[in-house]
Scaffold this motif. Structure first.
Motif, mmCIF file in Angstrom:
data_model
loop_
_atom_site.group_PDB
_atom_site.id
_atom_site.type_symbol
_atom_site.label_atom_id
_atom_site.label_comp_id
_atom_site.label_asym_id
_atom_site.label_seq_id
_atom_site.Cartn_x
_atom_site.Cartn_y
_atom_site.Cartn_z
ATOM 1 N N LEU A 1 0.904 -1.299 0.003
ATOM 2 C CA LEU A 1 0.007 -0.070 0.078
ATOM 3 C C LEU A 1 0.740 1.252 -0.019
ATOM 4 O O LEU A 1 0.535 2.150 -0.594
ATOM 5 N N VAL A 2 2.015 1.243 0.653
ATOM 6 C CA VAL A 2 2.837 2.593 0.832
ATOM 7 C C VAL A 2 3.574 2.659 -0.511
ATOM 8 O O VAL A 2 3.643 3.739 -0.960
ATOM 9 N N ASN A 3 3.564 1.795 -1.225
ATOM 10 C CA ASN A 3 4.196 1.575 -2.574
ATOM 11 C C ASN A 3 3.321 2.372 -3.786
ATOM 12 O O ASN A 3 3.590 2.765 -4.735
ATOM 13 N N LEU A 4 2.005 2.074 -3.317
ATOM 14 C CA LEU A 4 0.968 2.621 -4.361
ATOM 15 C C LEU A 4 0.655 4.108 -4.114
ATOM 16 O O LEU A 4 -0.117 4.883 -4.911
ATOM 17 N N ILE A 5 1.017 4.739 -2.871
ATOM 18 C CA ILE A 5 0.902 6.186 -2.679
ATOM 19 C C ILE A 5 1.400 6.922 -3.868
ATOM 20 O O ILE A 5 2.542 6.837 -4.109
ATOM 21 N N ASN A 6 0.642 8.107 -4.240
ATOM 22 C CA ASN A 6 0.992 8.789 -5.074
ATOM 23 C C ASN A 6 2.002 10.134 -4.507
ATOM 24 O O ASN A 6 1.005 11.137 -3.925
ATOM 25 N N ASN B 1 -5.414 8.270 -3.201
ATOM 26 C CA ASN B 1 -4.545 8.296 -1.862
ATOM 27 C C ASN B 1 -5.356 8.273 -0.634
ATOM 28 O O ASN B 1 -5.010 7.430 0.370
ATOM 29 N N LYS B 2 -6.460 8.567 -0.455
ATOM 30 C CA LYS B 2 -7.371 8.589 0.395
ATOM 31 C C LYS B 2 -7.955 6.954 0.643
ATOM 32 O O LYS B 2 -7.938 6.550 1.711
ATOM 33 N N GLU B 3 -8.175 6.663 -0.525
ATOM 34 C CA GLU B 3 -8.555 4.925 -0.096
ATOM 35 C C GLU B 3 -7.294 4.148 0.218
ATOM 36 O O GLU B 3 -7.558 3.197 1.186
ATOM 37 N N ILE B 4 -6.246 4.551 -0.264
ATOM 38 C CA ILE B 4 -5.122 3.850 0.039
ATOM 39 C C ILE B 4 -4.839 3.967 1.499
ATOM 40 O O ILE B 4 -4.328 3.303 2.323
#
Length: 207
Positions: free
Chosen positions: A152-157, A166-169
């Motif tokens: 999940l950390v890697n998916l953050i923009n 980002n909110k969903e992440i």
């Protein structure tokens, strides 16, 4: 006669309990030493009015009769049982029985109180089970939320924190963190239980 007196003195002073019982009346107690009286809290006079079934009710009447026949056939047997004390408690005993075909048949029984040893053994087994649970949690349960968190950390923009995704992440990160915290708490609780079991064992061994 002197040898018999020496034998009786040994039986009276040994730390192990000793019985002589008949094979009738569910093993009526004909002789009992001081050590066994101390184990169960009954006086010698009280025990001499009792039989095996009054003390050891682990078997039904039929099971006890069958057990008697097995001992008579083999001549001896050793096993672990539980005996009732006068106060209503129970002790665990290691029983060693020898049968002699004299005076209509007699059981000569040595009884060793192994309550402490059995409790220590159960505590050690419980400790091992706790260790296995902790090892399983650490090697399997912990890995899953860590992998999820890293993913999940890697998916953050990071270039655009206002990215709606980002909110969903972040919400997913919160959920994964809560799950991770629950697993860590479970590990801590099991570790505390393990420590308590170890303290109980150490206390019993010192006692």
């Amino acid at each position: 006669m002197e040898l018999l007196n020496e034998f009786e003195k040994v039986l009276r002073t040994t730390s192990d309990g000793f019985w002589i019982t008949s094979i009738e009346d569910y093993g009526k107690i004909l002789y009992v030493n001081d050590a066994y009286c101390e184990m169960v809290g009954y006086t010698r006079q009280e025990l001499l009015q009792m039989n095996i079934r009054d003390i050891d009710d682990n078997e039904s009447e039929e099971e006890m009769k069958s057990h008697f026949q097995k001992i008579i056939k083999n001549g001896h047997e050793s096993f672990i049982s539980t005996h009732q004390t006068k106060s209503g408690g129970k002790i665990e005993v290691e029983v060693s029985v020898t049968y002699l075909n004299i005076n209509q048949g007699r059981f000569y029984v040595f009884l060793k109180n192994i309550t402490l040893e059995q409790q220590l053994k159960r505590n050690i087994l419980a400790q091992n089970e706790k260790l296995y649970d902790i090892a399983f949690l650490q090697s399997h349960q912990v890995r899953a939320p860590i992998v999820r968190l890293l993913g999940l950390v890697n998916l953050i923009n990071y270039d655009n924190f206002n990215d709606p995704e980002n909110k969903e992440i972040i919400l997913s990160l919160k959920e994964a963190t809560v799950n991770f915290d629950e697993i860590i708490r479970e590990i801590v609780n099991k570790t505390n239980e393990l420590h308590q079991l170890k303290q109980e064992n150490d206390s019993k061994q010192e006692g």
